[in-house]
Design a protein around this motif. Structure first.
Motif, PDB file in Angstrom:
ATOM      1  N   LEU A  62       0.829  -1.210   0.000  1.00 31.68           N
ATOM      2  CA  LEU A  62       0.000   0.000   0.000  1.00 31.68           C
ATOM      3  C   LEU A  62       0.859   1.254   0.000  1.00 31.68           C
ATOM      4  CD1 LEU A  62      -2.844  -0.922   2.506  1.00 31.68           C
ATOM      5  CD2 LEU A  62      -3.090  -0.385   0.076  1.00 31.68           C
ATOM      6  N   THR A  63       1.961   1.219   0.738  1.00 30.72           N
ATOM      7  CA  THR A  63       2.860   2.374   0.768  1.00 30.72           C
ATOM      8  C   THR A  63       3.391   2.660  -0.629  1.00 30.72           C
ATOM      9  OG1 THR A  63       3.501   1.841   3.036  1.00 30.72           O
ATOM     10  CG2 THR A  63       4.938   3.328   1.824  1.00 30.72           C
ATOM     11  N   LEU A  64       3.870   1.636  -1.300  1.00 25.78           N
ATOM     12  CA  LEU A  64       4.396   1.836  -2.654  1.00 25.78           C
ATOM     13  C   LEU A  64       3.294   2.234  -3.638  1.00 25.78           C
ATOM     14  CD1 LEU A  64       6.882  -1.145  -2.985  1.00 25.78           C
ATOM     15  CD2 LEU A  64       7.429   1.277  -2.847  1.00 25.78           C
ATOM     16  N   GLY A  65       2.166   1.544  -3.565  1.00 25.35           N
ATOM     17  CA  GLY A  65       1.096   1.797  -4.528  1.00 25.35           C
ATOM     18  C   GLY A  65       0.431   3.149  -4.367  1.00 25.35           C
ATOM     19  N   LEU A  66       0.119   3.524  -3.135  1.00 26.07           N
ATOM     20  CA  LEU A  66      -0.601   4.783  -2.918  1.00 26.07           C
ATOM     21  C   LEU A  66       0.307   5.999  -3.035  1.00 26.07           C
ATOM     22  CD1 LEU A  66      -2.953   3.805   0.027  1.00 26.07           C
ATOM     23  CD2 LEU A  66      -3.579   4.192  -2.356  1.00 26.07           C
ATOM     24  N   LEU A  67       1.543   5.884  -2.606  1.00 24.97           N
ATOM     25  CA  LEU A  67       2.423   7.050  -2.633  1.00 24.97           C
ATOM     26  C   LEU A  67       3.154   7.230  -3.957  1.00 24.97           C
ATOM     27  CD1 LEU A  67       3.769   6.844   0.992  1.00 24.97           C
ATOM     28  CD2 LEU A  67       2.064   8.408   0.069  1.00 24.97           C
ATOM     29  N   SER A  68       3.029   6.252  -4.863  1.00 25.92           N
ATOM     30  CA  SER A  68       3.662   6.418  -6.171  1.00 25.92           C
ATOM     31  C   SER A  68       2.828   7.299  -7.092  1.00 25.92           C
ATOM     32  CB  SER A  68       3.905   5.057  -6.819  1.00 25.92           C
ATOM     33  OG  SER A  68       2.678   4.433  -7.104  1.00 25.92           O
ATOM     34  N   GLN A  69       1.575   7.506  -6.760  1.00 24.98           N
ATOM     35  CA  GLN A  69       0.693   8.343  -7.580  1.00 24.98           C
ATOM     36  C   GLN A  69       0.610   9.755  -6.993  1.00 24.98           C
ATOM     37  OE1 GLN A  69      -0.827   7.274 -10.411  1.00 24.98           O
ATOM     38  NE2 GLN A  69       0.175   5.301 -10.123  1.00 24.98           N
ATOM     39  N   ASP A  70       0.886  10.745  -7.806  1.00 23.36           N
ATOM     40  CA  ASP A  70       0.729  12.123  -7.332  1.00 23.36           C
ATOM     41  C   ASP A  70      -0.655  12.644  -7.716  1.00 23.36           C
ATOM     42  OD1 ASP A  70       1.224  12.232 -10.024  1.00 23.36           O
ATOM     43  OD2 ASP A  70       2.424  14.065  -9.936  1.00 23.36           O
ATOM     44  N   ALA A  71      -1.027  13.773  -7.129  1.00 21.49           N
ATOM     45  CA  ALA A  71      -2.373  14.318  -7.313  1.00 21.49           C
ATOM     46  C   ALA A  71      -2.645  14.693  -8.776  1.00 21.49           C
ATOM     47  CB  ALA A  71      -2.573  15.526  -6.409  1.00 21.49           C
ATOM     48  N   THR A  72      -1.646  15.221  -9.465  1.00 25.06           N
ATOM     49  CA  THR A  72      -1.827  15.629 -10.861  1.00 25.06           C
ATOM     50  C   THR A  72      -2.113  14.411 -11.751  1.00 25.06           C
ATOM     51  OG1 THR A  72      -0.247  17.411 -10.486  1.00 25.06           O
ATOM     52  CG2 THR A  72      -0.777  16.888 -12.775  1.00 25.06           C
ATOM     53  N   ASN A  73      -1.336  13.357 -11.566  1.00 21.56           N
ATOM     54  CA  ASN A  73      -1.533  12.139 -12.354  1.00 21.56           C
ATOM     55  C   ASN A  73      -2.910  11.537 -12.068  1.00 21.56           C
ATOM     56  OD1 ASN A  73      -1.000   9.997 -14.047  1.00 21.56           O
ATOM     57  ND2 ASN A  73       0.211   8.878 -12.544  1.00 21.56           N
ATOM     58  N   LEU A  74      -3.317  11.522 -10.814  1.00 19.33           N
ATOM     59  CA  LEU A  74      -4.638  10.992 -10.473  1.00 19.33           C
ATOM     60  C   LEU A  74      -5.756  11.838 -11.078  1.00 19.33           C
ATOM     61  CD1 LEU A  74      -4.112   9.943  -6.770  1.00 19.33           C
ATOM     62  CD2 LEU A  74      -4.544   8.443  -8.708  1.00 19.33           C
ATOM     63  N   ALA A  75      -5.587  13.168 -11.102  1.00 20.42           N
ATOM     64  CA  ALA A  75      -6.597  14.043 -11.708  1.00 20.42           C
ATOM     65  C   ALA A  75      -6.708  13.793 -13.211  1.00 20.42           C
ATOM     66  CB  ALA A  75      -6.250  15.501 -11.437  1.00 20.42           C
ATOM     67  N   ILE A  76      -5.581  13.586 -13.866  1.00 20.48           N
ATOM     68  CA  ILE A  76      -5.596  13.305 -15.305  1.00 20.48           C
ATOM     69  C   ILE A  76      -6.287  11.967 -15.573  1.00 20.48           C
ATOM     70  CG2 ILE A  76      -4.114  12.747 -17.290  1.00 20.48           C
ATOM     71  CD1 ILE A  76      -2.112  14.805 -16.145  1.00 20.48           C
ATOM     72  N   ILE A  77      -5.954  10.961 -14.772  1.00 17.16           N
ATOM     73  CA  ILE A  77      -6.562   9.644 -14.966  1.00 17.16           C
ATOM     74  C   ILE A  77      -8.067   9.685 -14.691  1.00 17.16           C
ATOM     75  CG2 ILE A  77      -6.657   7.287 -14.038  1.00 17.16           C
ATOM     76  CD1 ILE A  77      -3.641   7.434 -13.673  1.00 17.16           C
TER      77      ILE A  77
END
Length: 140
Positions: free
Chosen positions: A58-73
């Motif tokens: 979870l640490t690797l998976g959740l913290l590898s995504q930044d807010a900008t990338n999540l907004a684009i997705i």
């Protein structure tokens, strides 16, 4: 493949525990093998290792995504990606709190392992299983 490797590792770990307890002369300090307490400790150790792996993932998976990338997705991804991104965005908003809680949880899980292993192996045998590499401590 990974599940087979985990099964082999866990089986060899159980064999090591049973052999160590059968050879051990410190019966007053260690738990006698094949007793209920012994198997409860084994079950607890397996649960701690599993939970530690989940928290590390979870640490690797959740913290590898930044807010900008999540907004684009969430705006331009496939419907399944949008669904996943919309679930992760609220969790990822407080990144420092998320990181702190995941790291503290993983620390508590990893520091409980030697306490349980000490009751199975007796004094000093836990240090044999703890391998020190580059300043990091890995159990098995």
């Amino acid at each position: 493949m990974p599940s087979t490797a985990i099964r082999i590792t866990f089986k060899s770990f159980l064999l090591l525990l049973i052999c160590t307890n059968l050879v051990s002369a410190e019966t007053d300090e260690t738990i006698v093998s094949l007793s209920t307490t012994f198997w409860l400790h084994i079950l607890a150790i397996g649960a701690l290792i599993t939970c530690s792996g989940i928290v590390a993932g979870l640490t690797l998976g959740l913290l590898s995504q930044d807010a900008t990338n999540l907004a684009i997705i969430s705006a331009a991804g496939t419907p399944q990606q949008r669904k996943y991104a919309s679930r992760i965005i609220p969790i990822r908003k407080n990144g420092h709190l998320l990181l702190t809680s995941l790291l503290l949880t993983n620390t508590v899980l990893n520091e409980t392992l030697p306490i349980l292993c000490d009751s199975l192996f007796g004094k000093g045998r836990v240090k044999i299983l703890t391998i020190r590499k580059r300043g990091k401590s890995d159990v098995l």
